[in-house]
Design an enzyme around this catalytic site. Structure first.
Site, mmCIF file in Angstrom:
data_model
loop_
_atom_site.group_PDB
_atom_site.id
_atom_site.type_symbol
_atom_site.label_atom_id
_atom_site.label_comp_id
_atom_site.label_asym_id
_atom_site.label_seq_id
_atom_site.Cartn_x
_atom_site.Cartn_y
_atom_site.Cartn_z
ATOM 1 N N ALA A 139 -3.371 -15.359 -45.841
ATOM 2 C CA ALA A 139 -3.985 -16.133 -46.926
ATOM 3 C C ALA A 139 -2.990 -17.123 -47.523
ATOM 4 O O ALA A 139 -3.347 -18.262 -47.853
ATOM 5 C CB ALA A 139 -4.522 -15.202 -47.999
ATOM 6 N N ARG A 140 -1.743 -16.711 -47.640
ATOM 7 C CA ARG A 140 -0.714 -17.580 -48.225
ATOM 8 C C ARG A 140 -0.320 -18.725 -47.295
ATOM 9 O O ARG A 140 0.416 -19.628 -47.686
ATOM 10 C CB ARG A 140 0.518 -16.754 -48.590
ATOM 11 C CG ARG A 140 0.229 -15.795 -49.726
ATOM 12 C CD ARG A 140 1.331 -14.789 -49.924
ATOM 13 N NE ARG A 140 0.829 -13.681 -50.726
ATOM 14 C CZ ARG A 140 1.532 -13.061 -51.645
ATOM 15 N NH1 ARG A 140 2.775 -13.417 -51.886
ATOM 16 N NH2 ARG A 140 0.997 -12.066 -52.320
ATOM 17 N N THR A 161 -0.469 -12.186 -46.192
ATOM 18 C CA THR A 161 0.447 -12.947 -45.333
ATOM 19 C C THR A 161 -0.260 -14.162 -44.737
ATOM 20 O O THR A 161 0.291 -15.261 -44.707
ATOM 21 C CB THR A 161 1.002 -12.047 -44.209
ATOM 22 O OG1 THR A 161 1.696 -10.955 -44.802
ATOM 23 C CG2 THR A 161 1.940 -12.804 -43.281
ATOM 24 N N THR A 206 -15.899 -8.017 -34.815
ATOM 25 C CA THR A 206 -15.640 -9.435 -34.568
ATOM 26 C C THR A 206 -15.053 -10.032 -35.837
ATOM 27 O O THR A 206 -15.617 -9.893 -36.922
ATOM 28 C CB THR A 206 -16.923 -10.171 -34.141
ATOM 29 O OG1 THR A 206 -17.357 -9.648 -32.876
ATOM 30 C CG2 THR A 206 -16.679 -11.669 -33.994
ATOM 31 N N LEU A 207 -13.910 -10.673 -35.692
ATOM 32 C CA LEU A 207 -13.170 -11.271 -36.805
ATOM 33 C C LEU A 207 -13.303 -12.788 -36.747
ATOM 34 O O LEU A 207 -13.328 -13.364 -35.657
ATOM 35 C CB LEU A 207 -11.681 -10.926 -36.687
ATOM 36 C CG LEU A 207 -11.310 -9.462 -36.531
ATOM 37 C CD1 LEU A 207 -9.884 -9.326 -36.000
ATOM 38 C CD2 LEU A 207 -11.451 -8.761 -37.861
ATOM 39 N N GLU A 208 -13.357 -13.421 -37.907
ATOM 40 C CA GLU A 208 -13.376 -14.885 -37.963
ATOM 41 C C GLU A 208 -12.175 -15.359 -38.760
ATOM 42 O O GLU A 208 -11.933 -14.888 -39.868
ATOM 43 C CB GLU A 208 -14.671 -15.381 -38.598
ATOM 44 C CG GLU A 208 -14.860 -16.885 -38.499
ATOM 45 C CD GLU A 208 -14.517 -17.618 -39.777
ATOM 46 O OE1 GLU A 208 -14.116 -18.792 -39.683
ATOM 47 O OE2 GLU A 208 -14.615 -17.035 -40.864
ATOM 48 N N TYR A 210 -27.695 1.482 -40.316
ATOM 49 C CA TYR A 210 -27.634 0.384 -39.344
ATOM 50 C C TYR A 210 -28.104 0.865 -37.973
ATOM 51 O O TYR A 210 -28.847 0.170 -37.280
ATOM 52 C CB TYR A 210 -26.200 -0.149 -39.269
ATOM 53 C CG TYR A 210 -26.079 -1.472 -38.565
ATOM 54 C CD1 TYR A 210 -26.337 -2.660 -39.235
ATOM 55 C CD2 TYR A 210 -25.700 -1.545 -37.233
ATOM 56 C CE1 TYR A 210 -26.228 -3.888 -38.594
ATOM 57 C CE2 TYR A 210 -25.581 -2.766 -36.583
ATOM 58 C CZ TYR A 210 -25.851 -3.932 -37.266
ATOM 59 O OH TYR A 210 -25.746 -5.143 -36.622
ATOM 60 N N LYS A 216 -5.432 -10.243 -45.071
ATOM 61 C CA LYS A 216 -4.081 -9.906 -45.539
ATOM 62 C C LYS A 216 -3.457 -11.120 -46.230
ATOM 63 O O LYS A 216 -3.649 -12.260 -45.815
ATOM 64 C CB LYS A 216 -3.209 -9.456 -44.372
ATOM 65 C CG LYS A 216 -3.618 -8.077 -43.855
ATOM 66 C CD LYS A 216 -2.700 -7.581 -42.773
ATOM 67 C CE LYS A 216 -1.329 -7.216 -43.246
ATOM 68 N NZ LYS A 216 -1.186 -5.919 -43.890
ATOM 69 N N GLN A 266 -21.048 -3.307 -30.248
ATOM 70 C CA GLN A 266 -20.441 -4.500 -29.630
ATOM 71 C C GLN A 266 -19.050 -4.169 -29.104
ATOM 72 O O GLN A 266 -18.313 -3.413 -29.712
ATOM 73 C CB GLN A 266 -20.420 -5.680 -30.597
ATOM 74 C CG GLN A 266 -19.550 -5.513 -31.813
ATOM 75 C CD GLN A 266 -19.753 -6.634 -32.826
ATOM 76 O OE1 GLN A 266 -20.687 -7.420 -32.756
ATOM 77 N NE2 GLN A 266 -18.853 -6.713 -33.780
#
Length: 190
Positions: free
Chosen positions: A117-118, A115, A137-139, A172, A113, A182
């Site tokens: 990134a800025r 928001t 899973t988010l990084e 997959y 998003k 997961q």
């Protein structure tokens, strides 16, 4: 291959459980009137939230980051605060609030998003492949020289859904992908 609209996303969530829990509209305000970083269905995507479960990278052991031989002790677990502070020039892992079941003819691309990134916070998520399911899973990478804050249960990224003109030969699920099903913040698996 075409991008799918809000109507399609709502239909797939309602009739096929593609996203659970699912928010049919954009949520921008909490019940108590506080502003949120938006989440839910948008015109051509779905804004996902991160759960209040984080693994923050630390280099206290001075190890080499090796995806084939990853040291789980390189992370400190953080939960229950409603947010996560990422140290300067470091990263954290989290998982989505939403559980996904991707149809066989669909591939997703996930983008951070604006928001975040800025603020110098980059969200990285790999595509959700045909017939993959699970929590994502988010990084989060903090590219700044200052600590950065990520909010749990608010929008962090947008998922775009692309449907192919024909189904793939091998999904997959068919190839028993190592991240199938997961349920928590999942570290690299060789």
């Amino acid at each position: 291959m075409s991008i799918k609209s809000d109507k399609w996303i709502r239909r797939m969530a309602d009739q096929h459980g593609m996203i659970e829990p699912f928010e049919a509209n954009q949520v921008k305000m909490a019940a108590d009137g506080q502003k949120l970083i938006s989440y839910g269905t948008s015109s051509y995507g779905y804004d996902i939230r991160c759960a209040d479960e984080f693994k923050v990278f630390t280099n206290i052991n001075s190890t080499i980051v090796d995806p084939k031989n990853f040291d789980p002790n390189s992370f400190v677990e953080v939960s229950g605060k409603g947010y996560c502070i990422i140290p300067p020039n470091s990263f954290a892992l989290a998982r989505t609030v939403e559980y996904f079941r991707i149809p066989r003819s669909v591939l997703t691309v996930c983008l951070g998003k604006s928001t975040y990134a800025r603020c110098g916070i980059i969200v990285n998520v790999t595509p959700f492949e045909p017939e993959w399911e699970g929590y994502v899973t988010l990084e989060f990478s903090n590219t700044t020289p200052l600590p950065a804050k990520i909010y749990a249960n608010e929008g962090v990224a947008q998922v775009l859904f692309f449907e192919s003109d024909e189904e793939c030969d091998v999904s997959y699920k068919d190839r028993a992908g190592k991240y199938q099903g997961q349920v928590g913040v999942t570290l690299p698996r060789p």
